[in-house]
Design an enzyme around this catalytic site. Structure first.
Site, short mmCIF file in Angstrom:
data_model
loop_
_atom_site.label_atom_id
_atom_site.label_comp_id
_atom_site.label_asym_id
_atom_site.label_seq_id
_atom_site.Cartn_x
_atom_site.Cartn_y
_atom_site.Cartn_z
N ARG A 14 -41.99 -72.63 70.86
CA ARG A 14 -42.76 -72.98 72.16
C ARG A 14 -41.73 -73.34 73.31
O ARG A 14 -42.04 -73.49 74.29
CB ARG A 14 -43.78 -73.97 72.15
N LYS A 65 -38.88 -63.93 85.06
CA LYS A 65 -39.67 -62.78 84.16
C LYS A 65 -39.21 -62.27 83.05
O LYS A 65 -38.18 -61.91 83.04
CB LYS A 65 -40.04 -61.53 85.20
N GLU A 125 -31.64 -51.99 93.77
CA GLU A 125 -32.37 -53.41 94.41
C GLU A 125 -31.65 -54.28 95.29
O GLU A 125 -32.41 -54.90 96.15
CB GLU A 125 -32.24 -54.39 92.89
N LYS A 178 -34.09 -63.68 96.52
CA LYS A 178 -34.95 -63.47 95.42
C LYS A 178 -35.45 -65.02 95.18
O LYS A 178 -36.44 -65.20 94.94
CB LYS A 178 -34.37 -62.68 94.33
N GLU A 205 -46.38 -64.75 90.94
CA GLU A 205 -46.71 -63.37 91.72
C GLU A 205 -48.14 -63.39 92.05
O GLU A 205 -48.96 -62.36 91.81
CB GLU A 205 -46.41 -62.16 90.96
N ARG A 265 -44.64 -62.71 96.04
CA ARG A 265 -43.54 -62.06 94.98
C ARG A 265 -43.65 -60.38 95.02
O ARG A 265 -42.81 -59.83 94.72
CB ARG A 265 -43.55 -62.89 94.01
N ASN A 314 -41.28 -55.30 94.74
CA ASN A 314 -41.81 -54.19 94.32
C ASN A 314 -41.74 -53.03 95.17
O ASN A 314 -42.50 -51.86 94.78
CB ASN A 314 -43.15 -54.32 93.52
N HIS A 338 -41.24 -49.58 94.24
CA HIS A 338 -41.22 -49.70 92.60
C HIS A 338 -42.52 -48.93 92.04
O HIS A 338 -42.69 -48.66 91.15
CB HIS A 338 -41.52 -51.15 91.96
N HIS A 343 -42.05 -46.28 89.49
CA HIS A 343 -42.63 -46.36 88.00
C HIS A 343 -43.15 -45.16 87.67
O HIS A 343 -43.16 -44.79 86.64
CB HIS A 343 -43.34 -47.55 87.82
N HIS A 345 -33.88 -46.79 86.00
CA HIS A 345 -35.06 -47.68 86.57
C HIS A 345 -34.42 -47.79 88.13
O HIS A 345 -35.39 -47.49 89.09
CB HIS A 345 -35.16 -49.09 85.99
P1 NAD Z 1 -29.83 -52.24 80.40
O1 NAD Z 1 -29.92 -53.78 80.08
O2 NAD Z 1 -30.24 -51.17 79.46
O3 NAD Z 1 -28.19 -52.10 80.76
C1 NAD Z 1 -27.76 -50.82 81.28
C2 NAD Z 1 -26.58 -50.34 80.16
O4 NAD Z 1 -25.25 -50.81 80.50
C3 NAD Z 1 -26.87 -50.58 78.79
O5 NAD Z 1 -26.17 -49.61 77.80
C4 NAD Z 1 -25.91 -51.79 78.51
O6 NAD Z 1 -25.76 -52.15 77.33
C5 NAD Z 1 -24.90 -51.53 79.54
N1 NAD Z 1 -24.00 -52.52 79.92
C6 NAD Z 1 -24.59 -53.80 80.37
N2 NAD Z 1 -23.67 -54.66 80.87
C7 NAD Z 1 -22.34 -53.77 80.81
C8 NAD Z 1 -21.16 -54.07 81.17
N3 NAD Z 1 -20.74 -55.11 81.81
N4 NAD Z 1 -20.16 -52.88 81.11
C9 NAD Z 1 -20.63 -51.95 80.35
N5 NAD Z 1 -21.99 -51.80 80.02
C10 NAD Z 1 -22.67 -52.63 80.25
O7 NAD Z 1 -30.44 -51.93 81.95
P2 NAD Z 1 -30.45 -52.94 83.34
O8 NAD Z 1 -30.57 -51.97 84.42
O9 NAD Z 1 -29.53 -53.83 83.52
O10 NAD Z 1 -31.93 -53.52 82.83
C11 NAD Z 1 -33.09 -52.83 83.03
C12 NAD Z 1 -33.98 -53.70 82.46
O11 NAD Z 1 -34.47 -54.70 83.16
C13 NAD Z 1 -35.54 -52.99 82.13
O12 NAD Z 1 -36.15 -53.19 80.99
C14 NAD Z 1 -36.37 -53.71 83.25
O13 NAD Z 1 -37.75 -53.55 82.90
C15 NAD Z 1 -35.73 -55.01 83.41
N6 NAD Z 1 -35.96 -55.48 84.68
C16 NAD Z 1 -36.40 -56.95 84.38
C17 NAD Z 1 -36.68 -57.52 85.81
C18 NAD Z 1 -37.09 -59.07 85.66
O14 NAD Z 1 -37.40 -59.74 86.78
N7 NAD Z 1 -37.16 -59.65 84.75
C19 NAD Z 1 -36.14 -56.90 86.89
C20 NAD Z 1 -35.86 -55.54 87.03
C21 NAD Z 1 -35.83 -54.94 85.74
N1 GLY Z 2 -38.12 -57.73 89.86
C1 GLY Z 2 -39.65 -58.26 90.51
C2 GLY Z 2 -39.76 -59.64 90.32
O1 GLY Z 2 -39.19 -60.37 89.83
O2 GLY Z 2 -40.95 -60.15 90.67
#
Ligand code: NAD
Ligand code: GLY
Length: 372
Positions: free
Chosen positions: A126, A148, A190, A232, A242, A246, A250, A253, A257, A270
């Site tokens: 939990r 998130k 972003e 942020k 949100e 918040r 987006n 987005h 999306h 993305h």
């Molecule tokens: P990712 O985590 O897939 O990373 C992109 C690539 O880079 C991967 O192959 C990873 O292994 C590699 N990588 C990471 N760090 C590295 C480094 N320092 N050197 C070399 N390679 C490296 O993608 P991302 O763009 O970081 O994140 C996308 C994800 O984040 C999506 O799933 C999306 O839904 C999520 N997201 C979440 C939020 C939130 O608020 N929680 C906001 C935006 C996106």
């Molecule tokens: N990436 C959008 C949020 O964190 O609300």
């Protein structure tokens, strides 16, 4: 020794769940940050098979020198791993090693690792202590801050998750040295977003600094990441779950999306889809009277200079509208868009589909005009 002269400290203000964000070159080597971030005892260091070999062993070794006991949990790389099966692999390891709620789970990686490990931390017994160590630009400016966490469902991205804030975020800009250029540009989308929706002055700074950022100059990176996280953090502190404000995070987005879903997730990154989505949202904002044509063009130019696409895929507008109808911001079947009220200020608005059709058709035609 590390250069800590440009380290910045921010705070996400959420009452007794407030937490620090440390940003700068060499932050991951700072004992003081780790000592404050971790609970005494054991650490589950969750990473993937791309980031792990680059950074996990050095971090684990250093933590062991500081008397923490570390279990590395290494998952395969990729968005397709953000599912129940891989989430369960984290739980299997936590159970096998008899981790307790008071011990710490650390996410070392991009947004995929951060979202999934964060959800695991939220669920395990939990809720166990959770620390974000983001290593992509996107994760450093967006996903690691704000709580998130989620995995994907076959019928929808990020559909199964929880709001669960970390205890601390360590942002070491040195990790960006190994990031692929395409991933780096995706993160810039972003960063540009924050300028558009919250800070016109920051947007102008980005226009002047985009070459330094693309060259990954440490001082420029620290400034861009710090301002992004500051903005942020302010939004999250005002509207953690949100219920209103918040949603402006987006910007771009909703269109983005639709592009990601229509092409099949993973075809465009993305951030690439968000970059192109911001181009569409900028045109929509101009049509609604929020920004001028010149400001719209500045957004298009900055997105392009960041190495992001500005022309959307050539699909009928009806396809976009259908894809966007699944958006989480839709209310009673009406799609809501984030639009700029002015440069540096945003709001959500329900918009007639005729106007959206015009925006999409014009953007697609701009690609044909330029021969793209
Ligand atoms: P990712 O985590 O897939 O990373 C992109 C690539 O880079 C991967 O192959 C990873 O292994 C590699 N990588 C990471 N760090 C590295 C480094 N320092 N050197 C070399 N390679 C490296 O993608 P991302 O763009 O970081 O994140 C996308 C994800 O984040 C999506 O799933 C999306 O839904 C999520 N997201 C979440 C939020 C939130 O608020 N929680 C906001 C935006 C996106
Ligand atoms: N990436 C959008 C949020 O964190 O609300």
């Amino acid at each position: 020794m590390q250069d800590i002269s440009i380290m910045k400290t921010l705070k996400v203000s959420l009452g007794d769940r407030s937490y620090p964000i440390w940003i700068g070159s060499g932050v991951n080597r700072l004992q003081s940050c780790w000592q404050e971030a971790l609970a005494p005892g054991r650490v589950a260091l969750v990473t993937n098979d791309r980031v792990g070999p680059l950074y996990a062993e050095a971090i684990a070794q250093q933590l062991r020198e500081w008397k923490f006991s570390v279990v590395v949990i290494q998952l395969p790389d990729g968005e397709q791993t953000k599912d129940w099966q891989h989430l369960n692999l984290i739980f299997d390891q936590l159970m096998a090693h008899r981790f307790e709620r008071g011990e710490t789970l650390v996410a070392l990686g991009g947004g995929v690792v951060g979202d999934m490990a964060g959800f695991a931390a939220a669920c395990y017994q939990r809720g166990m202590r959770f620390v974000q160590v983001p290593t992509t630009l996107l994760a450093q400016v967006d996903s690691s801050v704000g709580g998130k966490t989620a995995i994907n469902h076959p019928l929808g991205k990020n559909m199964i998750g929880a709001f669960y804030q970390p205890a601390a975020v360590l942002i070491d800009t040195d990790t960006l040295a190994t990031l692929a250029p395409r991933e780096f540009s995706a993160g810039l989308a972003e960063v540009i977003k924050y300028g558009c929706i919250l800070d016109a002055e920051f947007f102008s700074w980005l226009e002047q600094s985009i070459d330094a950022l693309l060259a990954r100059e440490p001082a420029a990176l620290t400034t861009a990441i710090t301002r992004s996280c500051e903005l942020k953090a302010q939004v999250v502190a005002a509207d953690e779950r949100e219920s209103g404000l918040r949603a402006i995070l987006n910007f771009g987005h909703t269109f983005g999306h639709a592009i990601e879903a229509g092409l099949g997730f993973g075809s465009w990154l993305h951030g690439e889809a968000v970059g192109c989505g911001m181009v569409l949202a900028a045109d929509l904002s101009r049509r609604l009277g929020g920004i001028t044509a010149e400001q719209q063009q500045r957004i298009v130019r900055l997105v392009a200079r960041a190495g992001l696409p500005v022309v959307p895929p050539k699909w009928p507008a009806a396809r976009y509208l259908e894809l966007m109808s699944h958006d989480k911001k839709a209310q009673s079947g009406r799609i809501r868009y984030v639009v700029l009220r002015s440069m540096g200020a945003a709001e959500t608005s329900a918009v007639e589909s005729e106007l959206i059709t015009e925006v999409i058709e014009k953007a697609i035609a701009s690609g044909s005009d330029s021969g793209a």
